[in-house]
Scaffold this active site. Structure first.
Site, PDB file in Angstrom:
ATOM      1  N   ASP A  60       0.883  -1.174   0.000  1.00 54.67           N
ATOM      2  CA  ASP A  60       0.000   0.000   0.000  1.00 54.67           C
ATOM      3  C   ASP A  60       0.913   1.215   0.000  1.00 54.67           C
ATOM      4  O   ASP A  60       1.635   1.457   0.975  1.00 54.67           O
ATOM      5  CB  ASP A  60      -0.896  -0.017   1.247  1.00 54.67           C
ATOM      6  CG  ASP A  60      -1.838   1.189   1.292  1.00 54.67           C
ATOM      7  OD1 ASP A  60      -1.555   2.215   0.630  1.00 54.67           O
ATOM      8  OD2 ASP A  60      -2.854   1.105   2.004  1.00 54.67           O
ATOM      9  N   SER A 135      -0.111  11.094 -16.663  1.00 65.34           N
ATOM     10  CA  SER A 135      -1.340  11.153 -17.467  1.00 65.34           C
ATOM     11  C   SER A 135      -1.246  12.395 -18.326  1.00 65.34           C
ATOM     12  O   SER A 135      -0.633  13.389 -17.904  1.00 65.34           O
ATOM     13  CB  SER A 135      -2.572  11.273 -16.553  1.00 65.34           C
ATOM     14  OG  SER A 135      -3.719  11.636 -17.303  1.00 65.34           O
ATOM     15  N   TYR A 148      -7.162  15.282  -9.314  1.00 75.13           N
ATOM     16  CA  TYR A 148      -6.420  14.317 -10.145  1.00 75.13           C
ATOM     17  C   TYR A 148      -5.409  15.010 -11.069  1.00 75.13           C
ATOM     18  O   TYR A 148      -4.218  14.676 -11.035  1.00 75.13           O
ATOM     19  CB  TYR A 148      -7.407  13.442 -10.934  1.00 75.13           C
ATOM     20  CG  TYR A 148      -6.751  12.380 -11.774  1.00 75.13           C
ATOM     21  CD1 TYR A 148      -6.322  11.174 -11.212  1.00 75.13           C
ATOM     22  CD2 TYR A 148      -6.553  12.568 -13.138  1.00 75.13           C
ATOM     23  CE1 TYR A 148      -5.714  10.198 -11.989  1.00 75.13           C
ATOM     24  CE2 TYR A 148      -5.945  11.594 -13.917  1.00 75.13           C
ATOM     25  CZ  TYR A 148      -5.535  10.413 -13.340  1.00 75.13           C
ATOM     26  OH  TYR A 148      -4.918   9.444 -14.114  1.00 75.13           O
ATOM     27  N   LYS A 152      -1.243  14.817 -10.868  1.00 71.75           N
ATOM     28  CA  LYS A 152      -0.414  14.307 -11.961  1.00 71.75           C
ATOM     29  C   LYS A 152       0.576  15.376 -12.432  1.00 71.75           C
ATOM     30  O   LYS A 152       1.694  15.057 -12.839  1.00 71.75           O
ATOM     31  CB  LYS A 152      -1.304  13.816 -13.105  1.00 71.75           C
ATOM     32  CG  LYS A 152      -2.150  12.587 -12.713  1.00 71.75           C
ATOM     33  CD  LYS A 152      -1.273  11.380 -12.390  1.00 71.75           C
ATOM     34  CE  LYS A 152      -2.071  10.103 -12.179  1.00 71.75           C
ATOM     35  NZ  LYS A 152      -1.232   8.922 -12.035  1.00 71.75           N
TER      36      LYS A 152
HETATM   37  N1  LIG Z   1      -7.128   4.579 -17.376  1.00 77.32           N
HETATM   38  C1  LIG Z   1      -6.733   5.733 -17.879  1.00 77.32           C
HETATM   39  O1  LIG Z   1      -7.391   6.283 -18.775  1.00 77.32           O
HETATM   40  C2  LIG Z   1      -5.472   6.387 -17.387  1.00 77.32           C
HETATM   41  C3  LIG Z   1      -4.974   7.471 -18.131  1.00 77.32           C
HETATM   42  C4  LIG Z   1      -3.816   8.111 -17.703  1.00 77.32           C
HETATM   43  C5  LIG Z   1      -3.156   7.661 -16.572  1.00 77.32           C
HETATM   44  N2  LIG Z   1      -3.664   6.608 -15.853  1.00 77.32           N
HETATM   45  C6  LIG Z   1      -2.913   6.197 -14.659  1.00 77.32           C
HETATM   46  O2  LIG Z   1      -2.547   4.844 -14.797  1.00 77.32           O
HETATM   47  C7  LIG Z   1      -2.406   4.251 -13.501  1.00 77.32           C
HETATM   48  C8  LIG Z   1      -3.235   2.969 -13.456  1.00 77.32           C
HETATM   49  O3  LIG Z   1      -4.592   3.338 -13.630  1.00 77.32           O
HETATM   50  P1  LIG Z   1      -5.723   2.338 -14.171  1.00 77.32           P
HETATM   51  O4  LIG Z   1      -6.458   3.061 -15.216  1.00 77.32           O
HETATM   52  O5  LIG Z   1      -5.156   1.002 -14.435  1.00 77.32           O
HETATM   53  O6  LIG Z   1      -6.661   2.351 -12.883  1.00 77.32           O
HETATM   54  P2  LIG Z   1      -7.375   1.206 -12.024  1.00 77.32           P
HETATM   55  O7  LIG Z   1      -7.863   0.127 -12.908  1.00 77.32           O
HETATM   56  O8  LIG Z   1      -8.330   1.956 -11.164  1.00 77.32           O
HETATM   57  O9  LIG Z   1      -6.161   0.646 -11.145  1.00 77.32           O
HETATM   58  C9  LIG Z   1      -5.573   1.424 -10.153  1.00 77.32           C
HETATM   59  C10 LIG Z   1      -4.574   0.555  -9.412  1.00 77.32           C
HETATM   60  O10 LIG Z   1      -3.933   1.343  -8.403  1.00 77.32           O
HETATM   61  C11 LIG Z   1      -4.027   0.616  -7.178  1.00 77.32           C
HETATM   62  N3  LIG Z   1      -3.955   1.477  -5.994  1.00 77.32           N
HETATM   63  C12 LIG Z   1      -4.758   2.516  -5.667  1.00 77.32           C
HETATM   64  N4  LIG Z   1      -4.374   3.027  -4.481  1.00 77.32           N
HETATM   65  C13 LIG Z   1      -3.315   2.290  -4.059  1.00 77.32           C
HETATM   66  C14 LIG Z   1      -2.488   2.322  -2.915  1.00 77.32           C
HETATM   67  N5  LIG Z   1      -2.698   3.203  -1.915  1.00 77.32           N
HETATM   68  N6  LIG Z   1      -1.474   1.421  -2.816  1.00 77.32           N
HETATM   69  C15 LIG Z   1      -1.269   0.514  -3.799  1.00 77.32           C
HETATM   70  N7  LIG Z   1      -2.040   0.413  -4.893  1.00 77.32           N
HETATM   71  C16 LIG Z   1      -3.049   1.300  -5.017  1.00 77.32           C
HETATM   72  C17 LIG Z   1      -5.359  -0.107  -7.281  1.00 77.32           C
HETATM   73  O11 LIG Z   1      -5.426  -1.133  -6.303  1.00 77.32           O
HETATM   74  P3  LIG Z   1      -6.838  -1.623  -5.640  1.00 77.32           P
HETATM   75  O12 LIG Z   1      -7.384  -2.676  -6.551  1.00 77.32           O
HETATM   76  O13 LIG Z   1      -6.447  -2.092  -4.292  1.00 77.32           O
HETATM   77  O14 LIG Z   1      -7.748  -0.417  -5.604  1.00 77.32           O
HETATM   78  C18 LIG Z   1      -5.264  -0.614  -8.703  1.00 77.32           C
HETATM   79  O15 LIG Z   1      -4.429  -1.744  -8.783  1.00 77.32           O
HETATM   80  C19 LIG Z   1      -2.869   5.309 -12.504  1.00 77.32           C
HETATM   81  O16 LIG Z   1      -1.757   5.986 -11.973  1.00 77.32           O
HETATM   82  C20 LIG Z   1      -3.698   6.249 -13.370  1.00 77.32           C
HETATM   83  O17 LIG Z   1      -3.762   7.548 -12.826  1.00 77.32           O
HETATM   84  C21 LIG Z   1      -4.801   5.966 -16.242  1.00 77.32           C
END
Ligand SMILES: NC(=O)c1ccc[n+]([C@@H]2O[C@H](COP(=O)([O-])OP(=O)(O)OC[C@H]3O[C@@H](n4cnc5c(N)ncnc54)[C@H](OP(=O)(O)O)[C@@H]3O)[C@@H](O)[C@H]2O)c1
Length: 250
Positions: A60, A135, A148, A152
């Site tokens: 975490d 992002s 958010y 970022k």
């Molecule tokens: N999807 C998009 O469009 C997008 C675009 C740009 C950037 N991003 C970035 O890409 C990254 C991954 O996002 P995603 O889209 O794959 O989102 P997601 O499906 O919501 O996954 C988020 C991940 O982060 C974990 N997490 C959250 N808080 C945490 C903590 N305190 N300690 C450890 N793990 C934690 C979650 O674990 P739990 O399962 O325990 O919640 C999950 O594994 C993020 O940094 C996000 O901001 C995403």
């Protein structure tokens, strides 16, 4: 940085981009991938891909004890991917300040905490790479996305600030700017943002492979999908146009 024979840590590896990153690093010949998750019980499908090479890791990023314990367990890491992140919808002037704190505490402070714990580990293993998943949202403050974009943008500045500190320690630093990627986070965020419904969505597999390519190529900035490439190109010559584009989403 060669990924073949590297030892990788991916934070937030149980789903979304993090889970696809584990797969991409395995495909590219990593010796071992530590898959970090708040609840290691959620990692079954990720470790099942290759139980020998994928190690579940309780992590975490907001919990100092959890982070220092992970740095002792995953003491062989040479590539750190700071992927874990959260969002909370709402306008900054009105939303619950506790949600703002959670976003900043996770996306910025949590990432810094992991970086501080693992920089000596990577250095001690002969150097390597750190990739921070930022992002394209870092380039403009979309009003309804709360803290958010600010978290970022701060993570981007953090990434730039540690690059010269880590270079003499043999560690390259990569800033990753994805556009919309088809994950739980995007599905939940776009439910509150109808303007995002028409945005193209990259797959997690394509984005993960492009991130690994960028690390291998030594790219300081990685735009891992077509929408991100477009924003990156526009931002390089007209940052104000990108700001206008992102602030008018909602
Ligand atoms: N999807 C998009 O469009 C997008 C675009 C740009 C950037 N991003 C970035 O890409 C990254 C991954 O996002 P995603 O889209 O794959 O989102 P997601 O499906 O919501 O996954 C988020 C991940 O982060 C974990 N997490 C959250 N808080 C945490 C903590 N305190 N300690 C450890 N793990 C934690 C979650 O674990 P739990 O399962 O325990 O919640 C999950 O594994 C993020 O940094 C996000 O901001 C995403």
């Amino acid at each position: 940085m060669r990924v073949h024979n590297a030892v990788v840590l991916v934070t937030g590896a149980n789903r979304g981009i993090g889970s696809a990153l584990v797969t991409a690093f395995l495909e590219r010949g990593a010796t071992r991938v530590h898959a970090g998750a708040r609840d290691p019980g959620t990692l079954a499908a990720v470790t099942a891909q290759d139980p020998e090479r994928v190690r579940p890791l309780a992590l975490d990023i907001t919990d100092p004890t959890s982070v220092s314990s992970a740095a002792l367990t995953a003491a062989d890491v040479t590539i750190l991917v700071n992927n874990a992140g959260v969002y909370a919808m709402g306008h900054l002037l009105e939303m619950d300040l506790r949600d703002v704190e959670t976003v900043m505490n996770t996306n910025w402070l949590g990432t810094l905490r992991v970086l501080r714990a693992f920089a000596p580990v990577v250095e001690g293993n002969g150097g390597g790479a750190v990739a921070n998943i930022i992002s394209v949202g870092a380039f403009g403050g979309t009003p309804s996305m709360g803290a958010y974009p600010a978290s970022k943008a701060a993570l981007n500045a953090l990434t730039q600030a540690v690059r010269p500190d880590l270079a003499p320690r043999g560690i390259t630093v990569h800033a990753v700017f994805p556009g919309p990627v088809d994950t739980d986070m995007l599905r939940l965020a776009s439910a509150g943002l109808p303007a995002m419904a028409d945005f193209p969505r990259a797959t997690t597999a394509d984005v993960a492979r492009a991130i690994v390519d960028g690390i291998e190529a030594g790219a300081e900035e990685i735009f891992p999908d077509p929408f991100a490439e477009q924003i990156g190109e526009e931002w390089s010559h007209d940052p104000k146009a990108v700001e206008r584009r992102l602030t008018t989403i909602a």
